[in-house]
Design a protein around this motif. Structure first.
Motif, mmCIF file in Angstrom:
data_model
loop_
_atom_site.group_PDB
_atom_site.id
_atom_site.type_symbol
_atom_site.label_atom_id
_atom_site.label_comp_id
_atom_site.label_asym_id
_atom_site.label_seq_id
_atom_site.Cartn_x
_atom_site.Cartn_y
_atom_site.Cartn_z
ATOM 1 N N ASN A 158 -0.617 6.354 -87.487
ATOM 2 C CA ASN A 158 -0.457 5.631 -86.223
ATOM 3 C C ASN A 158 0.594 4.538 -86.267
ATOM 4 O O ASN A 158 0.861 3.910 -85.251
ATOM 5 C CB ASN A 158 -1.787 4.980 -85.825
ATOM 6 C CG ASN A 158 -2.792 6.018 -85.401
ATOM 7 O OD1 ASN A 158 -2.412 7.130 -85.078
ATOM 8 N ND2 ASN A 158 -4.058 5.667 -85.424
ATOM 9 N N SER A 159 1.131 4.269 -87.453
ATOM 10 C CA SER A 159 2.034 3.132 -87.551
ATOM 11 C C SER A 159 3.488 3.552 -87.387
ATOM 12 O O SER A 159 3.960 4.466 -88.062
ATOM 13 C CB SER A 159 1.865 2.445 -88.899
ATOM 14 O OG SER A 159 2.944 1.569 -89.109
ATOM 15 N N PRO A 160 4.220 2.858 -86.510
ATOM 16 C CA PRO A 160 5.647 3.169 -86.373
ATOM 17 C C PRO A 160 6.433 2.909 -87.656
ATOM 18 O O PRO A 160 7.513 3.455 -87.831
ATOM 19 C CB PRO A 160 6.133 2.261 -85.239
ATOM 20 C CG PRO A 160 5.034 1.327 -84.950
ATOM 21 C CD PRO A 160 3.786 1.835 -85.553
ATOM 22 N N TRP A 163 6.362 6.134 -89.214
ATOM 23 C CA TRP A 163 7.298 7.035 -88.514
ATOM 24 C C TRP A 163 8.723 6.733 -88.961
ATOM 25 O O TRP A 163 9.543 7.640 -89.061
ATOM 26 C CB TRP A 163 7.194 6.881 -86.991
ATOM 27 C CG TRP A 163 5.796 6.993 -86.453
ATOM 28 C CD1 TRP A 163 4.734 7.588 -87.062
ATOM 29 C CD2 TRP A 163 5.306 6.484 -85.212
ATOM 30 N NE1 TRP A 163 3.621 7.474 -86.281
ATOM 31 C CE2 TRP A 163 3.945 6.799 -85.136
ATOM 32 C CE3 TRP A 163 5.897 5.789 -84.164
ATOM 33 C CZ2 TRP A 163 3.153 6.441 -84.051
ATOM 34 C CZ3 TRP A 163 5.115 5.440 -83.075
ATOM 35 C CH2 TRP A 163 3.753 5.769 -83.024
ATOM 36 N N THR A 240 14.898 5.428 -81.511
ATOM 37 C CA THR A 240 13.705 5.234 -80.692
ATOM 38 C C THR A 240 12.544 4.797 -81.559
ATOM 39 O O THR A 240 11.815 3.859 -81.229
ATOM 40 C CB THR A 240 13.385 6.560 -79.978
ATOM 41 O OG1 THR A 240 14.398 6.814 -79.024
ATOM 42 C CG2 THR A 240 12.044 6.492 -79.294
ATOM 43 N N PHE A 244 10.309 1.482 -81.686
ATOM 44 C CA PHE A 244 8.844 1.466 -81.598
ATOM 45 C C PHE A 244 8.237 0.409 -82.519
ATOM 46 O O PHE A 244 7.149 -0.083 -82.256
ATOM 47 C CB PHE A 244 8.261 2.835 -81.971
ATOM 48 C CG PHE A 244 8.413 3.899 -80.897
ATOM 49 C CD1 PHE A 244 8.762 3.570 -79.609
ATOM 50 C CD2 PHE A 244 8.172 5.236 -81.192
ATOM 51 C CE1 PHE A 244 8.887 4.541 -78.628
ATOM 52 C CE2 PHE A 244 8.292 6.212 -80.225
ATOM 53 C CZ PHE A 244 8.647 5.875 -78.941
ATOM 54 N N ALA A 247 8.284 -2.230 -79.959
ATOM 55 C CA ALA A 247 7.760 -1.977 -78.615
ATOM 56 C C ALA A 247 6.285 -1.601 -78.598
ATOM 57 O O ALA A 247 5.611 -1.812 -77.592
ATOM 58 C CB ALA A 247 8.583 -0.879 -77.939
ATOM 59 N N THR A 248 5.766 -1.057 -79.695
ATOM 60 C CA THR A 248 4.342 -0.707 -79.686
ATOM 61 C C THR A 248 3.463 -1.940 -79.859
ATOM 62 O O THR A 248 2.259 -1.863 -79.674
ATOM 63 C CB THR A 248 3.999 0.278 -80.817
ATOM 64 O OG1 THR A 248 4.501 -0.266 -82.028
ATOM 65 C CG2 THR A 248 4.596 1.644 -80.586
ATOM 66 N N SER A 249 4.065 -3.048 -80.245
ATOM 67 C CA SER A 249 3.264 -4.243 -80.509
ATOM 68 C C SER A 249 2.854 -4.900 -79.201
ATOM 69 O O SER A 249 3.208 -4.430 -78.119
ATOM 70 C CB SER A 249 4.092 -5.234 -81.317
ATOM 71 O OG SER A 249 5.058 -5.809 -80.470
ATOM 72 N N VAL A 250 2.121 -5.993 -79.298
ATOM 73 C CA VAL A 250 1.771 -6.728 -78.086
ATOM 74 C C VAL A 250 2.480 -8.081 -78.046
ATOM 75 O O VAL A 250 2.135 -8.944 -77.256
ATOM 76 C CB VAL A 250 0.238 -6.937 -77.968
ATOM 77 C CG1 VAL A 250 -0.451 -5.618 -77.720
ATOM 78 C CG2 VAL A 250 -0.317 -7.613 -79.194
ATOM 79 N N HIS A 255 7.042 -6.043 -76.632
ATOM 80 C CA HIS A 255 6.375 -4.970 -75.906
ATOM 81 C C HIS A 255 7.121 -4.702 -74.603
ATOM 82 O O HIS A 255 6.914 -5.381 -73.604
ATOM 83 C CB HIS A 255 4.923 -5.299 -75.616
ATOM 84 C CG HIS A 255 4.261 -4.225 -74.826
ATOM 85 N ND1 HIS A 255 3.959 -3.014 -75.360
ATOM 86 C CD2 HIS A 255 3.910 -4.159 -73.524
ATOM 87 C CE1 HIS A 255 3.439 -2.242 -74.430
ATOM 88 N NE2 HIS A 255 3.407 -2.919 -73.309
ATOM 89 N N SER A 256 8.002 -3.721 -74.641
ATOM 90 C CA SER A 256 8.804 -3.428 -73.467
ATOM 91 C C SER A 256 9.132 -1.948 -73.516
ATOM 92 O O SER A 256 9.602 -1.446 -74.531
ATOM 93 C CB SER A 256 10.071 -4.280 -73.518
ATOM 94 O OG SER A 256 10.947 -3.912 -72.494
ATOM 95 N N THR A 257 8.879 -1.264 -72.402
ATOM 96 C CA THR A 257 9.033 0.196 -72.453
ATOM 97 C C THR A 257 10.487 0.647 -72.462
ATOM 98 O O THR A 257 10.776 1.788 -72.787
ATOM 99 C CB THR A 257 8.332 0.850 -71.246
ATOM 100 O OG1 THR A 257 8.739 0.158 -70.068
ATOM 101 C CG2 THR A 257 6.836 0.792 -71.386
ATOM 102 N N PRO A 260 13.126 2.144 -76.167
ATOM 103 C CA PRO A 260 13.698 3.366 -76.764
ATOM 104 C C PRO A 260 15.126 3.679 -76.299
ATOM 105 O O PRO A 260 16.031 3.694 -77.134
ATOM 106 C CB PRO A 260 12.694 4.448 -76.372
ATOM 107 C CG PRO A 260 11.412 3.734 -76.182
ATOM 108 C CD PRO A 260 11.774 2.381 -75.659
#
Lengths: 473, 460
Positions: A158-160, A163, A240, A244, A247-250, A255-257, A260
């Motif tokens: 699950n961790s970027p 990835w 991308t 992540f 971007a996946t963080s809070v 955190h911004s879509t 990517p």
């Protein structure tokens, strides 16, 4: 791939009365000749920087991450900034070799080899940081899902950051294969041209016995196309995935879509700036001005303008949505009013000036075709894109949700030394490359000589498109 | 020269008439009072089957809605609180009963149905215009033979954008809760946004968009025709410049357009990627329609200078931008799902729970299908194959626009019935009629373009 007819309105891509033989001679010259004094001076400087950086890395690993300027709030700073910066630089190479191949841009042929080399060397630098920024780098192999004696303890997918491991390693290997495949005919050319038995042996091994038969060429082209088709989504996905990480963080600002595509555009932007920086020097010192022409530089400046424009719009969107969200924390993100006036104001404005304002000068055709100005702008963009990553990482972390954790970041000499070391390492590799590899894909350039070479364009203009001219080439 | 066949003309007129009737029916049959809503709800409850299951399951308290995030995270109560808060903010806090809420949604339905179809066809014309501008700006050598076809598709931009403009301006609180002064008076977040989300500014922005887009369309077409007439390269150079500046203008206005017309339907929600996501939908649909139009005209023998290689290239673009759309869809969805910040996830929770089949089905139509169909290079040269893939892509992207609008405006009171179908028929008829007429005005063979010979002799 391409038809022999070309619109007369297009400027030639190969200047001068070049024949196929001339191309081989010009491309082979740096490899077959001897290094001059200035090469040795630059190489020595790079090597010293590299060794100094190596010392810093060894010092970090043996003493502990505490020798860096990180603190409890800002756990990522120069390490990940440099990582993202180097990965981003690498992206231009794949863009030139893969995306521009898909779009059938003939001008890529003079610049793709060096851009790909740059990709590989930049990704090597980037690849150092995920290892050395670990507290216990000797356990780095735990990131791999290998069966083991801890009851087969595996990684969490699950961790970027995991990835990243897959993305970067895949990216490096595919880029390497793509690059090497393209090199086969060129290595074979060196093998056939050299008179030294030692070089013959070496390039004989490197060229994998390439003999240039029709079937080989057919497969070669198919492989290139398939690899380009695979490398294009790869280049998008790699950066991308790097985006992540944030971007996946809070974390507000992270955190911004839009991250990517915005990171990918920024990567191409910075990568092309680096290609310009390197090729402007290389075309001069390696006497390749007839192949890497002002037109090539202008085209690359246009790509810089386009991606820079996309990045600019992304900045504006970030800034706007930060306000629009109505979330008070958003006022301390890297693109906010708070950042522009806060303690990191200089970093904010460095980003705006280097990435947004200075590249605007390239809208002027005269400046776009001015080699010196291009070099300066490209250099400024390299700085600006470093600041972009620094701002995203450090400014956003420095003022997060709890005011009691607000703090500043101060790099130590080890942070700086490591970064300088990677720059040194990069240039060591690139300088070695420039002396041992055919820096222009001569086999590809030969395919466009008759359609885009200056003399052939002139002949067509004089005798008409369908005239079958007999020129010894 | 192309002439719109009489039969096709008649067909499009019939579509328009049927569409008008259906749209009118949609507007006339909406409930007018809360009492009517109560009757409808009672009738629905007694059915208790099929489509109503979702309604019943999720009920009034939103208990089902909360499950998605909670089960996904293995935590209790996290999303539940967010939803409860959201619900409160919408209903109780404003003193609006559930029935009034439903009444509003039911009254909005014909508006939404019309808007989805209106925007869908408008964005095809706009996307085609962007594609056209890119061909000029990049000095493309393969596509000039298609310029008249693309210009034909963009003919629809003027009427299409005016209709969309009228809808967004007159929809008022049907679409845009921030235009409700009472609501804004009680809502601190909306007050903070009122610097951007206020009606006069909204109107001015909308005028700027449609003016800018249509001016470019007008002048680029004019220059392109002048070039064919006079063989003066200056017109080409002008078009090159216009295209570059249009692309800059478009890049900026497309983002604000997406925020204005779509994102502000749920004014608490925000996503930075949103604008580019809408662009991807627009672009891939437009390229698909360009391909379909080209295939149609070629089948009539009107484009002898367009070869299957041009078709191959168009199909490649359909393929590539289908993947690009998916990339952006996934980027936006995954990041919001992963971080699971309450104010952001509500957007997807609504869509997953109330529009589940459409939401995930769209991925099959927009991604799985094109990637499998258009991977093979031989297939990309077979017209009927490309048509098949194209129809699937268009259906998929209609659903995409449907999902942008419906969950935000009518919520779970959505249906796919007469108003929706009628709107599609109306705008399809209008589109065929206008594009057909546009195509029949001049010769389909572009002349004197500096790259036209390259394009005609195009091999790869």
């Amino acid at each position: 791939m391409s038809s022999h007819y070309e619109a007369p309105i297009r400027e030639p891509l190969v200047i001068g009365e070049k024949s196929y033989h001339d191309i081989s001679v010009d491309v082979g010259a740096p490899v077959l000749g001897k290094a001059n004094k200035s090469w040795w001076i630059v190489f020595t400087i790079s090597l010293i920087a590299f060794l100094w950086g190596l010392g810093c890395i060894i010092y970090t690993v043996s003493t502990g991450i505490g020798v860096w300027g990180l603190n409890k709030t800002i756990g990522w700073a120069w390490d990940i900034t440099n990582f993202v910066w180097w990965v981003g630089i690498g992206h231009a190479g794949t863009l030139i070799s893969a995306v521009l191949l898909l779009f059938r841009q003939k001008w890529r042929m003079a610049v793709n080899r060096s851009a790909e080399a740059m990709t590989i060397f930049a990704v090597v630098q980037a690849g150092l940081f995920p290892i050395i920024h670990m507290g216990r780098p000797w356990l780095a192999y735990w990131v791999l899902p290998i069966p083991n004696q801890f009851g087969s303890l595996w990684v969490n997918f699950n961790s970027p950051l995991l990835w990243d491991v897959f993305a970067i390693s895949t990216y490096l290997s595919v880029s390497l294969v793509f690059w090497w495949t393209g090199l086969l005919p060129d290595f074979a050319m060196i093998r056939d041209r050299t008179t030294s038995p030692f070089q013959k042996k070496i390039y004989g091994i490197l060229s994998f016995g390439w003999s240039g038969r029709v079937k080989d060429w057919q497969r070669f082209e198919e492989v290139s196309l398939v690899l380009a088709g695979l490398a294009t989504p790869l280049v998008l996905s790699v950066h991308t995935i790097v985006s992540f990480d944030f971007a996946t963080s809070v974390v507000p600002g992270w955190h911004s879509t839009i991250y990517p595509p915005y990171f990918v555009a920024g990567a191409i932007f910075s990568g092309f700036a680096m290609v310009q920086t390197l090729l402007i020097v290389m075309r001069k010192v390696s006497n390749l001005e007839n192949y890497i022409t002002v037109l090539h530089i202008e085209y690359m400046n246009k790509v810089i303008l386009l991606t820079g424009g996309i990045v600019t719009v992304a900045y504006l969107i970030e800034y706007f949505i930060g306000w629009y969200s109505g979330v008070p924390y958003e006022n301390y993100t890297y693109l906010s009013f708070g950042a522009a006036t806060g303690p990191y104001w200089w970093a904010f404005w460095a980003l705006i000036i280097c990435n947004l304002i200075v590249p605007l000068t390239l809208w002027v055709k005269k400046l776009r075709r001015n080699i010196l100005w291009t070099f300066i702008v490209a250099f400024i963009i390299n700085i600006g894109m470093w600041f972009e990553r620094f701002d995203i990482i450090v400014i956003d972390l420095s003022k997060d949700r709890l005011t009691s954790s607000w703090t500043m970041f101060e790099p130590t000499f080890v942070d700086i030394g490591t970064f300088i070391g990677t720059i040194g390492f990069f240039f060591v590799l690139f300088l070695l490359y420039a002396r041992t590899f055919p820096v222009i894909a001569q086999a590809e350039v030969k395919t466009i000589l008759k359609s885009s070479g200056e003399q052939f364009k002139r002949l067509r203009a004089e005798h008409g498109d369908d005239h079958h001219h007999h020129v010894e080439v | 020269m192309y002439t719109l066949p009489r039969s096709l003309k008649l067909f499009s007129i019939i579509l328009v008439i049927l569409g008008v009737l259906g749209i009118a029916y949609g507007f006339l049959t909406t409930p007018k009072t809360v009492e009517e809503v109560k009757e409808i709800m009672a009738a629905e409850a007694s059915h208790g089957e099929g489509h109503d299951e979702t309604h019943a399951a999720e009920g009034h308290d939103g208990s089902h809605e909360s499950n998605f995030v909670d089960t996904a995270r293995g935590e209790e109560g996290y999303a539940e609180r967010a939803i409860a808060h959201e619900k409160e903010a919408h209903e109780e806090a404003h003193g609006i009963s559930h029935e009034e809420h439903v009444l509003h949604q039911l009254q909005t339905r014909p508006w939404s149905a019309t808007f989805v179809a209106a925007f869908f066809f408008m964005m095809i014309a706009l996307g085609a215009l962007v594609f056209y501008a890119i061909q000029y700006a990049s000095s493309a050598g393969w596509s000039p033979v298609l310029y008249r076809v693309i210009e034909g598709v963009t003919t629809y931009l003027l009427p299409g954008s005016i209709i969309v403009f009228l809808i967004v301006v007159f929809a008022g609180t049907h679409f845009y809760p921030w235009q409700d002064h009472e609501l804004v008076a009680e809502d601190k977040i909306l007050q903070a946004k009122s610097g951007y989300l206020n009606f006069p500014f909204f109107l001015v922005r909308a005028i700027i968009y449609i003016l800018g887009w249509n001016l470019y369309r007008h002048f680029s077409r004019k220059n392109s025709l002048k070039l064919a007439e006079t063989n003066d390269i200056a017109y080409h150079q002008k078009n090159f410049k216009f295209s570059v500046f249009f692309l800059v203008f478009f890049l900026a206005t497309e983002a604000t357009m997406a925020w204005d017309w779509f994102m502000s339907m749920t004014p608490h929600w925000y996503s930075t990627l949103f604008a580019w996501y809408i662009f991807a939908t627009m672009f891939v649909s437009a390229i698909t329609v360009i391909s379909l139009t080209t295939i149609y005209l070629k089948s009539k023998g009107l484009l002898p200078f367009v070869s299957d290689r041009h078709l191959h290239d168009l199909a490649k673009f359909m393929f590539a931008f289908s993947i690009f759309w998916t990339y952006l869809w996934f980027g936006q969805f995954m990041l919001i799902w992963y971080a699971n910040i309450p104010e952001e996830v509500t957007y997807f929770i609504l869509r997953i729970q109330q529009y589940n089949v459409l939401f995930f089905g769209m991925l099959i139509l927009n991604f799985v299908f094109p990637i499998l169909m258009l991977m093979n290079s031989d297939y990309k040269r077979i017209p009927w194959f490309v048509v098949m893939a194209g129809v699937v892509i268009l259906v998929g992207h209609y659903i995409d626009v449907f999902l942008l609008v419906m969950p935000s405006t009518v919520g779970h009171n959505w249906h796919f019935g007469i108003p929706e179908i009628a709107a599609i028929l109306f705008f399809l008829g209008l589109f065929i009629f206008i594009v057909g007429t546009g195509l029949s005005r001049v010769s389909l063979q572009p002349k004197n373009d500096p790259y036209i010979k390259e394009s005609e002799n195009y091999h790869f």
